[in-house]
Design a protein around this motif. Sequence first.
Motif, mmCIF file in Angstrom:
data_model
loop_
_atom_site.group_PDB
_atom_site.id
_atom_site.type_symbol
_atom_site.label_atom_id
_atom_site.label_comp_id
_atom_site.label_asym_id
_atom_site.label_seq_id
_atom_site.Cartn_x
_atom_site.Cartn_y
_atom_site.Cartn_z
ATOM 1 N N ASP A 97 -2.748 -5.695 -1.506
ATOM 2 C CA ASP A 97 -3.421 -4.775 -0.591
ATOM 3 C C ASP A 97 -2.395 -4.015 0.251
ATOM 4 O O ASP A 97 -2.536 -2.804 0.466
ATOM 5 C CB ASP A 97 -4.368 -5.571 0.312
ATOM 6 C CG ASP A 97 -5.023 -4.715 1.384
ATOM 7 O OD1 ASP A 97 -6.191 -4.349 1.224
ATOM 8 O OD2 ASP A 97 -4.341 -4.421 2.403
ATOM 9 N N ARG A 129 -2.120 -0.095 0.176
ATOM 10 C CA ARG A 129 -2.480 0.541 1.453
ATOM 11 C C ARG A 129 -1.339 1.440 1.942
ATOM 12 O O ARG A 129 -1.575 2.572 2.389
ATOM 13 C CB ARG A 129 -2.806 -0.526 2.485
ATOM 14 C CG ARG A 129 -3.324 0.005 3.820
ATOM 15 C CD ARG A 129 -3.673 -1.150 4.746
ATOM 16 N NE ARG A 129 -4.730 -1.989 4.174
ATOM 17 C CZ ARG A 129 -6.024 -1.749 4.332
ATOM 18 N NH1 ARG A 129 -6.426 -0.702 5.057
ATOM 19 N NH2 ARG A 129 -6.919 -2.549 3.794
ATOM 20 N N LEU A 156 -11.056 -5.527 -3.416
ATOM 21 C CA LEU A 156 -9.852 -5.015 -2.763
ATOM 22 C C LEU A 156 -9.894 -3.486 -2.706
ATOM 23 O O LEU A 156 -9.583 -2.880 -1.662
ATOM 24 C CB LEU A 156 -8.616 -5.502 -3.514
ATOM 25 C CG LEU A 156 -7.244 -5.165 -2.914
ATOM 26 C CD1 LEU A 156 -6.226 -6.238 -3.295
ATOM 27 C CD2 LEU A 156 -6.713 -3.813 -3.387
#
Length: 591
Positions: free
Chosen positions: A343, A347, A307
């Motif tokens: 994620d 992000r 990841l």
Amino acid sequence: MRSSSLLLEAIKFPIEASNLSIRADQTRERLRFFPTMVGSQSIIEPLLIGLLWHQVAHQALLIWLVTLMLIHIAEMWSWWKFRLETQTVEQCRAWRFRFILYAGAVGSMWGLAAMFFFPPDLVYQALIICVVLGISAGAVTMNPIYPPALYLYLASILLPTIFRVAYENDAMHWILAAMLSLFTIVVLDSGRHLSRTFYMSLSQRYENISLVEQLTKEKSRAESASREKSSFLAAASHDLRQPLQALMLFSDALQDVAQEKNTRQLSVQIGQSVNALVEMFDELLDVSRLEAGIVEARWQNFELQPLLDRLYVDLIPLANSKGLDFDLPNVDWVIYSDPFLLDRILRNLISNAIRYTDKGKVLVRCTPCEEGLRFAVVDTGIGIGPEALEHIFEEYYQVDNQHRDRRKGLGLGLSIVRRVENLLRCTVVVKSTPGVGSEFSFAAPLGNVEQQLAQPFVESNSKYDMAGVTVALVEDDLDIRQMLAGLMKDWGCQVFAGEYAEDVLRKIDVAGSRPDILVCDYRLPHGMTAVQVINRMNELWKEGAPSLVLTGDTAPEVLQNIHASGAILLHKPIAPQRLKAMMYFSLHGES
């Protein structure tokens, strides 16, 4: 002055349309105690006759008792017949008259008893005074609800008693009369305060009811405005996504066929602009999907490093373009979470940090903690002032972007983080100093290394071979339909395409075939939706077929409807390769 005006108003007890609700409640409360008050007096009166039987003429006692009993019978008859009539001004005014009439009559009879049944024996005088004081105190505690009747009743009993005691005209009785006078003042004042307290409680109750009604109306207006805003955004999103889907397909096709350097460079720039638009729409879509409640956390054990590698590859170009140091750790931790939602949080936090950092660094730390593993995204950016900290998770709020620079996004990144953290059962903690930088941190539980680990970010070795797949394509936009049909044919698919579902299904039936997969726009002509097309296909072919629904809608009810049908939801615009991959995954039962 104010106190005397309040007392005068209480004595007058005006009943108007403006105060009917309060007056009606006072009347009903007085009627609720009515049987208790009448019943208690009906018991005390014969007992008093028994005490005075050898001190006062029997005939006078019996006349007094019979008169009181007749009054009580009249009281109870009125109560039984009219007890429910408290709805109108006239009905409440009628009860005001009855209360004053009966209170004056009963009080006067007790006052007469104090005047004329006052025996020469001091012991019996004390008994009569005690009974009078007890009845007076009971009236104040049981009936502070209806002031005019209370004041008239107390005055009718206590004033004749004081006069009769003073009439004995000796030092002891004058002192006793003074004490009775003080008791009268105190008991009247207590009745006034209790009455005022009850009245104020009713007033506040109706003020609160009025306030609640007003707040309910305002809430209804706000919810209506929010629904209208959501409907407008959903409609605007749908209308804008349709041509954007066609634009993306044309842009990809242009990049494939462009040969000359200048043409190729121009096609790439067009593609970048289209991608920027898509990213903005995807942020709006993420908010809509989260609000609709169709996003669910899928917990699994997985290695963290893939990841982090994925984030590094995707975000290092953005950091390099601003000359920032960008660092993510190398770890061998196993995490128990939803990898795609985790994620998404990281992000958004990292891209936000890069966006608001002009020099220095952005780094991610992973440190063990009591909850498992703590992620911290640290930057040396502009920082956030205390006045802005409470607003940064609000939709469209951006620090230092009054001019709405599109390169800084729409201000939805942290709003999405706030929604996703609820799904992952974590809390993002913010520390920031203006001009120095910020730190966003949250914790995730560690996984179980002994269990089979998921590999969510490992690319499939499949080339997404779609050769020989029969596709039912229902799309009412001609440009999009032609482009999608051409792409699918290039992938080796047999495509039956059309604007109307029935036409497409008829073509498949005439060809003696059956669809392997349905790709369908959500909104179709004549009010038909993709969910109805799916149901129709299930009727024709009992086993049905995997379905992909393309839509520009972001309305929560639409998303929920598609989710409930079991179809895979894809929002326009969708890149051709992603569409191909999703078709492949759907055909092979992969999530």
